[in-house]
Design a protein around this motif. Structure first.
Motif, short mmCIF file in Angstrom:
data_model
loop_
_atom_site.label_atom_id
_atom_site.label_comp_id
_atom_site.label_asym_id
_atom_site.label_seq_id
_atom_site.Cartn_x
_atom_site.Cartn_y
_atom_site.Cartn_z
N HIS A 30 -5.29 25.42 9.52
CA HIS A 30 -4.83 24.41 8.57
C HIS A 30 -3.39 24.69 8.13
CE1 HIS A 30 -5.78 21.04 5.97
NE2 HIS A 30 -5.11 21.66 5.01
N LEU A 31 -3.05 25.96 7.96
CA LEU A 31 -1.67 26.32 7.61
C LEU A 31 -0.71 25.91 8.72
CD1 LEU A 31 -2.29 29.85 6.09
CD2 LEU A 31 -1.69 27.77 4.84
N ILE A 32 -1.13 26.08 9.96
CA ILE A 32 -0.29 25.69 11.09
C ILE A 32 -0.07 24.18 11.06
CG2 ILE A 32 -0.17 25.53 13.61
CD1 ILE A 32 -1.76 28.19 13.66
N ARG A 33 -1.12 23.43 10.80
CA ARG A 33 -1.01 21.97 10.74
C ARG A 33 -0.05 21.54 9.63
NH1 ARG A 33 -4.19 17.42 8.56
NH2 ARG A 33 -5.05 18.97 7.15
N ILE A 34 -0.14 22.19 8.47
CA ILE A 34 0.76 21.87 7.35
C ILE A 34 2.20 22.20 7.71
CG2 ILE A 34 1.41 22.50 5.00
CD1 ILE A 34 -1.58 22.90 4.43
N ALA A 35 2.43 23.38 8.28
CA ALA A 35 3.79 23.81 8.59
C ALA A 35 4.44 22.93 9.66
CB ALA A 35 3.78 25.27 9.04
N ARG A 36 3.65 22.39 10.58
CA ARG A 36 4.19 21.54 11.64
C ARG A 36 4.46 20.11 11.18
NH1 ARG A 36 0.25 23.15 16.64
NH2 ARG A 36 1.27 25.10 17.17
N SER A 37 3.74 19.64 10.19
CA SER A 37 3.78 18.23 9.81
C SER A 37 4.89 17.95 8.80
CB SER A 37 2.43 17.83 9.23
OG SER A 37 2.45 16.49 8.85
N SER A 38 6.05 17.55 9.31
CA SER A 38 7.18 17.31 8.41
C SER A 38 7.08 15.97 7.68
CB SER A 38 8.49 17.37 9.19
OG SER A 38 8.51 16.34 10.16
N ALA A 39 6.33 15.02 8.21
CA ALA A 39 6.25 13.70 7.58
C ALA A 39 5.19 13.64 6.48
CB ALA A 39 5.94 12.65 8.64
N ASP A 40 4.17 14.48 6.56
CA ASP A 40 3.03 14.37 5.64
C ASP A 40 3.11 15.26 4.41
OD1 ASP A 40 1.91 12.54 7.36
OD2 ASP A 40 0.75 14.06 8.44
N TYR A 41 3.87 16.36 4.47
CA TYR A 41 3.88 17.31 3.37
C TYR A 41 5.30 17.54 2.87
CZ TYR A 41 -0.87 18.38 4.79
OH TYR A 41 -2.20 18.28 5.09
N HIS A 42 5.40 17.87 1.59
CA HIS A 42 6.69 18.18 0.96
C HIS A 42 7.22 19.49 1.57
CE1 HIS A 42 9.55 19.24 -2.21
NE2 HIS A 42 9.55 17.94 -2.50
N PRO A 43 8.54 19.64 1.67
CA PRO A 43 9.11 20.87 2.25
C PRO A 43 8.66 22.15 1.54
CG PRO A 43 10.79 19.19 2.10
CD PRO A 43 9.58 18.64 1.42
N ARG A 44 8.43 22.09 0.22
CA ARG A 44 7.96 23.30 -0.48
C ARG A 44 6.56 23.69 -0.07
NH1 ARG A 44 9.50 20.78 -5.41
NH2 ARG A 44 11.73 20.94 -5.55
N VAL A 45 5.71 22.70 0.17
CA VAL A 45 4.34 23.00 0.63
C VAL A 45 4.40 23.59 2.04
CG1 VAL A 45 2.08 22.01 1.15
CG2 VAL A 45 3.38 21.16 -0.80
N ARG A 46 5.25 23.03 2.87
CA ARG A 46 5.41 23.56 4.23
C ARG A 46 5.96 24.98 4.21
NH1 ARG A 46 9.17 20.30 7.09
NH2 ARG A 46 8.48 21.40 8.93
N ALA A 47 6.91 25.26 3.31
CA ALA A 47 7.46 26.61 3.19
C ALA A 47 6.40 27.59 2.70
CB ALA A 47 8.65 26.60 2.24
N ALA A 48 5.56 27.15 1.77
CA ALA A 48 4.49 28.02 1.28
C ALA A 48 3.48 28.31 2.39
CB ALA A 48 3.78 27.37 0.09
N ALA A 49 3.15 27.30 3.20
CA ALA A 49 2.23 27.50 4.32
C ALA A 49 2.82 28.47 5.33
CB ALA A 49 1.90 26.16 4.97
N LEU A 50 4.11 28.32 5.63
CA LEU A 50 4.76 29.24 6.57
C LEU A 50 4.78 30.65 6.01
CD1 LEU A 50 6.27 29.70 9.21
CD2 LEU A 50 8.37 29.06 8.02
N ARG A 51 5.02 30.79 4.73
CA ARG A 51 5.03 32.11 4.11
C ARG A 51 3.65 32.78 4.21
NH1 ARG A 51 8.69 34.01 -0.37
NH2 ARG A 51 7.73 35.90 -1.14
N GLN A 52 2.59 31.98 4.02
CA GLN A 52 1.23 32.51 4.17
C GLN A 52 0.96 32.91 5.62
OE1 GLN A 52 -0.87 33.28 1.88
NE2 GLN A 52 0.09 32.31 0.15
N LEU A 53 1.44 32.12 6.58
CA LEU A 53 1.27 32.47 7.99
C LEU A 53 1.97 33.78 8.33
CD1 LEU A 53 1.68 29.05 9.80
CD2 LEU A 53 -0.34 30.52 9.82
N VAL A 54 3.17 33.95 7.80
CA VAL A 54 3.92 35.18 8.05
C VAL A 54 3.17 36.37 7.47
CG1 VAL A 54 6.07 36.42 7.53
CG2 VAL A 54 6.15 34.03 8.22
N ALA A 55 2.60 36.19 6.28
CA ALA A 55 1.88 37.28 5.64
C ALA A 55 0.60 37.64 6.40
CB ALA A 55 1.52 36.90 4.20
#
Length: 80
Positions: A30-55
């Protein structure tokens, strides 16, 4: 005598930390889907998802590198 002053986080920073808390319970797919979807989620949500993926990324992907390099490695690994 030194006076101590509390420094409050800005509204923007508080919202980002809220996004981090909200995304920490999501599964990796689900984090991958959020981080990839630039049209559906705000950039801050995408950044938070990417940060969780990195962790959460395995050491085989990150190689124990500093955060900026781990982020690049995770993005290329998951195709983000």
């Amino acid at each position: 005598m030194l006076s101590t002053q509390r420094v409050l986080a800005s509204e923007k920073r508080q919202r980002f930390f809220g996004h981090l808390r909200a995304t920490e319970v999501l599964p990796v797919y689900h984090l991958i889907r959020i981080a990839r979807s630039s049209a559906d989620y705000h950039p801050r949500v995408r950044a938070a998802a990417l940060r969780q993926l990195v962790a959460r990324a395995p050491i085989e992907v990150t190689h124990g590198r500093p955060f900026a390099e781990r982020r690049r490695l995770v993005r290329s690994h998951y195709g983000i």
